[in-house]
Enzyme design. Structure first.
Site, PDB file in Angstrom:
ATOM      1  N   CYS A 150       0.833  -1.196   0.000  1.00 41.64           N
ATOM      2  CA  CYS A 150       0.000   0.000   0.000  1.00 41.64           C
ATOM      3  C   CYS A 150       0.871   1.252   0.000  1.00 41.64           C
ATOM      4  O   CYS A 150       1.887   1.317   0.701  1.00 41.64           O
ATOM      5  CB  CYS A 150      -0.927   0.005   1.211  1.00 41.64           C
ATOM      6  SG  CYS A 150      -2.067   1.408   1.251  1.00 41.64           S
TER       7      CYS A 150
ATOM      8  N   CYS B  78       0.078   5.002   6.891  1.00 43.03           N
ATOM      9  CA  CYS B  78      -0.583   4.792   8.178  1.00 43.03           C
ATOM     10  C   CYS B  78       0.411   4.164   9.160  1.00 43.03           C
ATOM     11  O   CYS B  78       0.930   3.070   8.911  1.00 43.03           O
ATOM     12  CB  CYS B  78      -1.814   3.913   8.012  1.00 43.03           C
ATOM     13  SG  CYS B  78      -2.981   4.523   6.763  1.00 43.03           S
TER      14      CYS B  78
ATOM     15  N   CYS C 238       0.277   0.378  10.345  1.00 43.93           N
ATOM     16  CA  CYS C 238      -0.073  -0.678   9.385  1.00 43.93           C
ATOM     17  C   CYS C 238       1.137  -1.397   8.808  1.00 43.93           C
ATOM     18  O   CYS C 238       2.051  -0.773   8.249  1.00 43.93           O
ATOM     19  CB  CYS C 238      -0.910  -0.085   8.254  1.00 43.93           C
ATOM     20  SG  CYS C 238      -1.554  -1.339   7.119  1.00 43.93           S
TER      21      CYS C 238
ATOM     22  N   CYS D   8     -16.073 -10.205   5.376  1.00 41.43           N
ATOM     23  CA  CYS D   8     -15.447  -8.920   5.060  1.00 41.43           C
ATOM     24  C   CYS D   8     -14.178  -9.167   4.253  1.00 41.43           C
ATOM     25  O   CYS D   8     -13.368 -10.025   4.610  1.00 41.43           O
ATOM     26  CB  CYS D   8     -15.106  -8.176   6.339  1.00 41.43           C
ATOM     27  SG  CYS D   8     -16.506  -7.956   7.464  1.00 41.43           S
TER      28      CYS D   8
ATOM     29  N   CYS E  50     -19.096  -7.323   3.156  1.00 41.05           N
ATOM     30  CA  CYS E  50     -18.434  -6.086   3.553  1.00 41.05           C
ATOM     31  C   CYS E  50     -17.090  -6.027   2.846  1.00 41.05           C
ATOM     32  O   CYS E  50     -16.433  -7.066   2.675  1.00 41.05           O
ATOM     33  CB  CYS E  50     -18.243  -6.043   5.074  1.00 41.05           C
ATOM     34  SG  CYS E  50     -17.368  -4.569   5.686  1.00 41.05           S
TER      35      CYS E  50
ATOM     36  N   ARG F  94     -18.222  -3.396  17.462  1.00 43.09           N
ATOM     37  CA  ARG F  94     -17.441  -4.617  17.233  1.00 43.09           C
ATOM     38  C   ARG F  94     -16.092  -4.592  17.928  1.00 43.09           C
ATOM     39  O   ARG F  94     -15.341  -3.623  17.824  1.00 43.09           O
ATOM     40  CB  ARG F  94     -17.206  -4.825  15.729  1.00 43.09           C
ATOM     41  CG  ARG F  94     -16.357  -6.080  15.418  1.00 43.09           C
ATOM     42  CD  ARG F  94     -16.071  -6.221  13.954  1.00 43.09           C
ATOM     43  NE  ARG F  94     -17.295  -6.278  13.206  1.00 43.09           N
ATOM     44  CZ  ARG F  94     -17.478  -5.675  12.018  1.00 43.09           C
ATOM     45  NH1 ARG F  94     -16.516  -4.960  11.491  1.00 43.09           N
ATOM     46  NH2 ARG F  94     -18.621  -5.792  11.389  1.00 43.09           N
TER      47      ARG F  94
END
Length: 327
Positions: free
Chosen positions: A67, A71, A74, A111, A142, A274
Site C-alpha cells: 500500500c 498509516c 499498518c 469482510c 463487507c 465490534r
C-alpha cells in the site's frame, strides 16, 4: 440508574430524534465511575439489542501489502520494513472457498480487505465479482478498499454489497500524527459516497496509538455526529507491529478500552459495536467486560488482515461459558 450516570445526557439538536453529542458530554461519560458507566451502557444496549447475541464476522485479506499510504500502525504500508510479502489480488475461487468455510464455522458476515489507497476500476471489477459470489452464499458482505472515486460506491451497491468499512481511525486533531498521505476529510468524503449509494457504513477507530482520552472522546463524537451514525462501529486496540512507527507504543490500560466501548454504545445505541483488532491479547474476562459495555459484534476466525485473532475453538468455548449465542 445512578445519579452520576443520569447527569450525562446528549444535547438536543433541531431534529429531536438525532441528538448531537458534545466533546464535554462524552468526556463526562469517560470520567464516570467504571461500574456506573457499565450500568448505563448495558441499559442502553438492552433497550436496542438482545443482550446475549453477538454478531460474528470473518475478515479476509484479498490483496495484501504494497500500500502506498503511510498509516503508522499498518504492516501493509510499502514505506515500512515489516517482512510482509506483497501479494496480488486473490483469485475468485479462493475467496469463495474462504467464505464458505467461514459460513460453515458460524460467521454471518464476510469482510474482504485490500491494501490500496483506493481501487482502480479493473481491480474493482474483480472485487465486484467477489461480492456477488459471497452474497449468493447467503452471507452479509463487507469490503474495505480504501478511498473511493465517484461512481465506485454505486457499483458496489449494485453488486449486492451490504457494508463498506472505512475507519476514521482517530480524531481529526490527532490524525496528522498517525497518517500524512491523506486527510481526515478524505475519509469523510468516502463515507459520504458510501452513504449516498445506500450502503451501510462500517466505521470506527484504533485506540492506543498515543492519543489522549480527549482524542478518544473526540473520535466517538465525530462518529456519533455523522449525518447518520455508522451501522457498524469497530473498536480496534492497537497491535504494535515491528517495523512500523508505532512498534514500541506502550499498551493502553484495558479499562480505558472498555470505557471506549461503553462510550460508543451509549452515543450510538442502534449500531453494532465490534471488538476488532487486538482481541487476541485480551483475556476472557476483559472480553466479558466489553460485552457488558455493549460490544455485540466481533471478528471470528484465526486471523484478521495481517494480525492474529483468537482461534475458533477458544471463541466457541467463551460463548459457552458466558451463555452467548451467535447471530
Amino acid at each position: 440508574m445512578p445519579a452520576s450516570a443520569t447527569a450525562v445526557t446528549p444535547s438536543c439538536s433541531q431534529t429531536a430524534a438525532l441528538p448531537r453529542w458534545t466533546l464535554e458530554e462524552v468526556l463526562a461519560l469517560y470520567e464516570l465511575p467504571l461500574l456506573d458507566l457499565l450500568f448505563r451502557a448495558q441499559t442502553v444496549h438492552r433497550e436496542n439489542f438482545d443482550a446475549n447475541a453477538i454478531q460474528r464476522s470473518t475478515l479476509l485479506s484479498v490483496k495484501t501489502g504494497g500500500c502506498s499510504e503511510d498509516c503508522s500502525y499498518c504492516s501493509q504500508s510499502a514505506r515500512y520494513d515489516t517482512d510482509l510479502e506483497r501479494e496480488r489480488l486473490m483469485p475468485l475461487g479462493e475467496v469463495v472457498a474462504a467464505a464458505q468455510a467461514a459460513k460453515a464455522k458460524g460467521a454471518s458476515r464476510f469482510c474482504m480487505g485490500a491494501a490500496w489507497r483506493g481501487p482502480k476500476d479493473n481491480d474493482l471489477d474483480q472485487v465486484l465479482a467477489m461480492v456477488r459470489e459471497v452474497k449468493a452464499l447467503g452471507m452479509q458482505t463487507c469490503v474495505t478498499l480504501g478511498m473511493l472515486k465517484e461512481g465506485q460506491a454505486e457499483k458496489l451497491k449494485a453488486a449486492g454489497l451490504d457494508y463498506y468499512n472505512h475507519n476514521l481511525d482517530t480524531d481529526k486533531d490527532f490524525y496528522g500524527q498517525v497518517i500524512r498521505t491523506h486527510t481526515h476529510d478524505d475519509r469523510l468524503d468516502t463515507l459520504d459516497q458510501v452513504r449516498d449509494a445506500g450502503i451501510n457504513v462500517c466505521s470506527g477507530g484504533i485506540i492506543g496509538m498515543g492519543e489522549s482520552r480527549k482524542n478518544r472522546a473526540a473520535l466517538i463524537v465525530q462518529l456519533a455526529n455523522l449525518p447518520s451514525p455508522p451501522e457498524s462501529v469497530p473498536i480496534n486496540n492497537l497491535v504494535p507491529i515491528p517495523g512500523t512507527p508505532l512498534a514500541e507504543q506502550p499498551r493502553l490500560d484495558p479499562f480505558e478500552f472498555v470505557r471506549t466501548v461503553a462510550a460508543a454504545r451509549i452515543t450510538m445505541p442502534a449500531s453494532w459495536v465490534r471488538l476488532s483488532a487486538g482481541r487476541q491479547e485480551m483475556s476472557d474476562e476483559l472480553q466479558a467486560l466489553c460485552f457488558m459495555a455493549g460490544a455485540n459484534s466481533m471478528f471470528y476466525g484465526d486471523a484478521l488482515l495481517t494480525t492474529g485473532n483468537p482461534d475458533v475453538d477458544r471463541d466457541d468455548a467463551l460463548f459457552a461459558r458466558l451463555g452467548l449465542r451467535a447471530v
